[in-house]
Design an enzyme around this catalytic site. Structure first.
Site, PDB file in Angstrom:
ATOM      1  N   ASP A 128       0.796  -1.227   0.000  1.00  0.00           N
ATOM      2  CA  ASP A 128       0.000   0.000   0.000  1.00  0.00           C
ATOM      3  C   ASP A 128       0.826   1.273   0.000  1.00  0.00           C
ATOM      4  OD1 ASP A 128      -2.576  -1.208   0.002  1.00  0.00           O
ATOM      5  OD2 ASP A 128      -2.257  -1.757   2.098  1.00  0.00           O
ATOM      6  N   ASP A 188      -6.246  -4.658  -5.939  1.00  0.00           N
ATOM      7  CA  ASP A 188      -5.887  -3.324  -5.448  1.00  0.00           C
ATOM      8  C   ASP A 188      -4.425  -2.988  -5.783  1.00  0.00           C
ATOM      9  OD1 ASP A 188      -7.657  -4.994  -4.051  1.00  0.00           O
ATOM     10  OD2 ASP A 188      -7.697  -3.729  -2.292  1.00  0.00           O
TER      11      ASP A 188
HETATM   12  N1  GLY Z   1      -7.249  -1.839  -0.646  1.00  0.00           N
HETATM   13  C1  GLY Z   1      -8.248  -2.194   0.284  1.00  0.00           C
HETATM   14  C2  GLY Z   1      -9.617  -1.842  -0.133  1.00  0.00           C
HETATM   15  O1  GLY Z   1      -9.890  -1.451  -1.243  1.00  0.00           O
HETATM   16  O2  GLY Z   1     -10.479  -1.947   0.704  1.00  0.00           O
END
Ligand code: GLY
Length: 416
Positions: A128, A188
């Site tokens: 992330d 993601d």
């Molecule tokens: N990346 C985590 C979400 O989209 O909840």
């Protein structure tokens, strides 16, 4: 006369004309909302009197916090550690408000909140950091036209690249780098490739960042989607010699089931493959961006207002406004790469979504919704977390999509 002709040519439909008219008011209201959040959050930016979201381990500055959402039960702002995956979105939204309004207040506050999340440049225990650092510092460098954050962004790219496994050709989303049993990847992760693409081209950057991003995106096309273009959430890849790269397990993750498509994951894919086409001009990514988009916009369970249910397999349940704003932003960009009727269809769908999100059904009144812009987001329904609530990233991509629309409609930023 000529101006009127050009204007009419750029704004393709009554919906676009309506959205264009709304923009100044929506930006003005959004600015007031974010001034209120900033005022409420600032006293707590480095204090512990807030909800603990993630363990800090031995990371430096673990006490630093950024506004994330709204704890409606206790009537207070939900602030989270700078190591929470969304910590770049609030600073990023402040940058977008600076871009939208030219108000120096937002430049000053965006700089403060952006610099707070800087320690993430050394983090390699999650994927992330791409979201965190590129939404904050990436927008800072773009809008300030400065290279003073480049070393930090390059360091972040190197931290993220440590999670790449060359045998699999993939970046590990979750879990420790050395973990042998599981190798977990989520859609993601596509979003975090934008930082790598920037870092491959930046002065002092390395070509390997582009190789890694392309490898991850291409392997993800091969495994992470069903034949109809719907996404799985979590894939667990085998790392054993002889089985390396085989999908050993599918997990429903934040979705309803392994057989349905989690709406935000689908939006990450739409946005992510469009971005990869922008950065690489590889036609395979453009083709795939259209496939995952067509799945979403033509889905029988897509509501008439364009704001998806939290999962494509959960009609009648909660909507996820964040899935709509991410999708709208991605589709607007995609519409610039796809000619003719098909491109116009993506643009029209995004405009419909944005008109819905600007309406009272989704856009909060001042003082409600913890002052966040969009109501009705869903974070993690299977875990019972953040259901029908504002989400910082929903606001971020909403503002980004409005700015993208303004540019397409021929409008200018006061600072660009
Ligand atoms: N990346 C985590 C979400 O989209 O909840």
């Amino acid at each position: 006369m000529l101006t009127a002709f050009i204007f009419a040519a750029i704004l393709a439909s009554p919906g676009e004309i309506e959205l264009d008219k709304k923009l100044p008011v929506v930006f003005e209201k959004s600015a007031a909302h974010y001034r209120a959040i900033d005022a409420a959050a600032t006293p707590f930016m480095d204090k512990g009197d807030v909800k603990e979201a993630v363990p800090h381990g031995d990371k430096p500055h673990g006490e630093r916090r950024v506004p994330h959402g709204w704890d409606a039960k206790n009537g207070k702002l939900d602030m989270r550690s700078i190591y929470w995956w969304t910590s770049g979105h609030f600073p990023g939204s402040l940058w977008y408000l600076y871009e939208a309004t030219g108000d120096e207040f937002f430049k000053e506050r965006a700089t403060v909140w952006t610099e707070l999340v800087a320690p993430n440049s050394k983090v390699s225990d999650n994927h992330d950091v791409g979201f965190i650092m590129y939404c904050s510092f990436g927008n800072a460098r773009r809008l300030l036209r400065t290279d003073r954050y480049d070393a930090l962004l390059l360091e972040t790219a190197a931290s993220l690249a440590k999670r790449f496994n060359p045998d699999l050709g993939l970046i590990r989303s979750w879990g420790d780098i050395g973990e042998k049993r599981d190798f977990l990847v989520i859609p993601d992760n596509m979003m975090n490739l934008e930082l790598l693409e920037w870092a491959a081209k930046a002065k002092g950057g390395e070509e390997r960042f582009d190789d890694i991003a392309r490898s991850h995106a291409t392997k993800t096309i091969a495994h992470h989607f069903r034949a109809d273009g719907g996404t799985y959430h979590v894939l667990n890849y085998d790392q054993r010699p002889g089985f390396c790269g085989v999908v050993q397990e599918i997990r429903r993750g934040q979705g309803l089931s392994c057989e349905t498509a989690w709406s935000r994951g689908q939006s990450w894919a739409i946005y992510g493959y469009t971005m990869m086409y922008r950065e690489t001009k590889d036609p395979a990514y453009l083709e795939f961006a259209q496939k995952v988009s067509d799945f979403a916009i033509n889905h029988p369970n897509m509501p008439a207002d364009g704001v998806p249910y939290w999962d494509f397999g959960a009609p009648g349940e909660e909507r996820d406004s964040s899935a709509a704003s991410i999708m709208a932003s991605g589709l607007l960009e995609l519409s610039t790469f796809v000619p003719g009727e098909k491109g116009a269809k993506y643009r029209a769908f995004a405009v419909k979504q944005l008109l819905s999100l600007c309406s009272n059904a989704y856009f909060a009144k001042p003082g409600e919704n913890g002052d966040w812009l969009l109501k009705h987001g869903v974070g993690h329904k299977p875990a019972g977390g953040e259901i029908d609530t504002p989400l910082d990233y929903g606001d971020y991509y909403f503002l980004e999509a409005l700015l993208r629309f303004r540019r397409l409609a021929g409008g200018f930023s006061p600072v660009m």
